[in-house]
Design an enzyme around this catalytic site. Sequence first.
Site, short mmCIF file in Angstrom:
data_model
loop_
_atom_site.label_atom_id
_atom_site.label_comp_id
_atom_site.label_asym_id
_atom_site.label_seq_id
_atom_site.Cartn_x
_atom_site.Cartn_y
_atom_site.Cartn_z
N GLY A 20 41.84 39.45 39.23
CA GLY A 20 41.41 40.30 38.12
C GLY A 20 39.94 40.65 38.17
O GLY A 20 39.27 40.69 37.13
N LEU A 21 39.43 40.95 39.35
CA LEU A 21 37.99 41.14 39.53
C LEU A 21 37.48 42.52 39.15
O LEU A 21 36.28 42.73 39.03
CB LEU A 21 37.62 40.88 41.00
CG LEU A 21 37.87 39.46 41.52
CD1 LEU A 21 37.63 39.42 43.03
CD2 LEU A 21 36.97 38.46 40.81
N ASN A 25 39.95 48.75 36.29
CA ASN A 25 41.19 48.90 37.05
C ASN A 25 42.29 48.20 36.26
O ASN A 25 42.36 46.97 36.23
CB ASN A 25 41.00 48.28 38.44
CG ASN A 25 42.25 48.30 39.29
OD1 ASN A 25 43.36 48.37 38.80
ND2 ASN A 25 42.07 48.19 40.60
N VAL A 26 43.13 48.96 35.58
CA VAL A 26 44.09 48.41 34.63
C VAL A 26 45.05 47.44 35.30
O VAL A 26 45.33 46.35 34.78
CB VAL A 26 44.86 49.55 33.92
CG1 VAL A 26 45.94 48.98 33.02
CG2 VAL A 26 43.89 50.42 33.13
N ALA A 27 45.59 47.81 36.46
CA ALA A 27 46.55 46.94 37.14
C ALA A 27 45.91 45.62 37.54
O ALA A 27 46.51 44.55 37.40
CB ALA A 27 47.11 47.65 38.36
N ARG A 138 33.18 43.71 46.24
CA ARG A 138 33.26 44.85 47.14
C ARG A 138 31.90 45.18 47.76
O ARG A 138 31.84 45.75 48.85
CB ARG A 138 33.82 46.06 46.41
CG ARG A 138 35.17 45.79 45.74
CD ARG A 138 36.18 46.86 45.95
NE ARG A 138 36.46 47.12 47.35
CZ ARG A 138 37.31 48.07 47.77
NH1 ARG A 138 37.92 48.84 46.88
NH2 ARG A 138 37.54 48.26 49.05
N GLU A 174 31.46 54.98 46.25
CA GLU A 174 32.78 54.37 46.40
C GLU A 174 33.59 54.98 47.54
O GLU A 174 34.79 54.76 47.65
CB GLU A 174 33.55 54.48 45.08
CG GLU A 174 32.86 53.81 43.91
CD GLU A 174 33.03 52.29 43.89
OE1 GLU A 174 34.17 51.82 44.05
OE2 GLU A 174 32.01 51.58 43.73
N HIS A 249 38.74 55.67 40.16
CA HIS A 249 38.35 56.55 41.27
C HIS A 249 39.08 57.88 41.11
O HIS A 249 40.17 57.93 40.52
CB HIS A 249 38.72 55.95 42.63
CG HIS A 249 37.96 54.73 43.00
ND1 HIS A 249 38.56 53.56 43.45
CD2 HIS A 249 36.63 54.47 42.98
CE1 HIS A 249 37.64 52.66 43.70
NE2 HIS A 249 36.46 53.18 43.42
N CYS A 370 44.89 54.59 48.40
CA CYS A 370 43.86 53.55 48.49
C CYS A 370 43.85 52.87 49.85
O CYS A 370 42.81 52.44 50.34
CB CYS A 370 44.08 52.49 47.42
SG CYS A 370 43.61 52.98 45.75
#
EC number: 3.5.3.23
Length: 446
Positions: A20-21, A25-27, A138, A174, A249, A370
Site C-alpha cells: 500500500g505504498l 493509487n486506489v488499488a 520508486r 513519471e 498517471h 503500466c
Amino acid sequence: MQATEANFDGLVGPTHNYAGLSFGNVASQNNEKSVANPKAAAKQGLRKMKQLADLGFHQGVLPPQERPSMRLLRELGFSGDDATVIARVARDAPELLAAASSASAMWTANAATVSPSADTNDGRVHFTPANLCSKLHRAIEHESTRRTLRTMFNDTDRFVVHEALPGTPALGDEGAANHTRFCEEYGARGVEFFVYGRSEYRRGPEPKRFPARQSFEASRAVAHRHGLADEATVYAQQNPDVIDAGVFHNDVIAVGNRNTLFCHQFAFVEPNAVYDELRAKLSGLKAAFNVIEVPDAQVSVADAVSSYLFNSQLLTRPDGKQVLVVPQECRENPRVAAYLDDLTSRTGPIDDVLVFDLRESMKNGGGPACLRLRVVLDDAERAAVTPGVWIDDTLFGRLDAWIEKHYRDRLAPADLTDPHLLAESRTALDELTQILGLGSLYDFQR
C-alpha cells in the site's frame, strides 16, 4: 525509414507484495497488507508478452531490479551485515523495509520517456529515465533503470540514455505513463504528447485530494533534452478532478497509438483545445488524427479507474488494424464490457479487443499499459538491441522455468523480514542475467 513499435515489459520481481505504498493509487491502497503471489504475478505478465509476440508484435523484456535495496537501507543509516540490517529495519522502521522491497519497477511505463530517432534533432533514439521522486519506493529505481537501458541499448551511435532529471518536485517525472506519440507511420516524424498534472511556476488548477506527480517543467525538460521541435510537441494538463478520483498517471485515463487517441471525456483540462492542437500539428506533418472520446455517461471515471479500461495497450497489428489490450476486469464491469462490445461493432480505428488476466499486477494498480515501455525502432536499431531480451518460444520456456524454480507462491508483508528472501532474489537475478545475456548488471554481481 521503415520502423515498428517494440514493447519492453517489466518482468515482475520475486518480492512482489502489497504494501500500500502509493498514495493516490486506489488499488494499491485498497489491497494494502493482502497476501501476494509473486510466482503467479510473474507468469501472468510473461504470458501476456508471449501471446503478443505470437501475434507478430516485437516484444522484449526488462529485468527486475534488486530488492530489497540494501543500498537504500544503508544510506538511511542502518549498518551491519545484510541480515542484521533487515532485522533492524523491520524492528525500527518497517515502512522503510516495505519501500526497499517494492517490486514496482515491473511497471516499465514509468521507467523512462522515449523519443524515436525520427523525432530527435540528432537522429538517435533518446531515453530519459524517470526520477519518480514523488514516492520513495520508486525514487530509488532510476539509477538501475539507466544501467539496464545502457546495457540493452549500448550502441551510442543509435541510442542515448540520459541521466534522470534532478529529483525535486519541481521536476517530478513519471516517464512514459504521461507521454505518447502520434504519427502516420512509426518511421515517419511524429508529434510527441506530454501530459502533466501541475506546474511549479505557472498558475493553474491542481488536485485537492491526491498529489499530481508530473510537472509541466519536467515534461518540457525531457522534450528539450531529446531535441524535439516545438512545432511537433504538445503539452496538455490532466484534469485535476480525475487525479483526485485515482487517475495518478495519464495512462489510467487515455492511451494513444499512431494517429488515434482513445481517452475519457474528462481526461484533460480544455480537451477540445488539446485535440485541436494535436490535429493541427499532425496536419503539418501530413498525418491524420482520430479521437475516440468515451462519454462519462457510458463509462464513468470510477468505472475507468476500477476496470483500467484506458490502462490498455493500443497496438497496430501487422495487417494494419488496431487492437486494444485490456485486463480481464474490463469484462467483469458490465458498463465497460458493453462499451467495448459497442466499440468493436462499429467502423473505426479499433477492430478487436484482447483480454488478459493480470490480477496480481492490477491489485497494485498496474494494468497492461503500466507493464510496458514503448520503443519505436527501425530495423538497424532493433538489430542493435541486446539480442537475448526478445521474447520467443525459447526465451519464454526458459523464463517460465526460471520463475517456477525461484519464485514464492505466497508473500505476505511479514515475509519481507525474512533474510532468506534477499538471498533467494539474488540467486534468481544472477541466473536471469545469464539467461538474458546482460552480464554483471546488479550491484551484488560487481
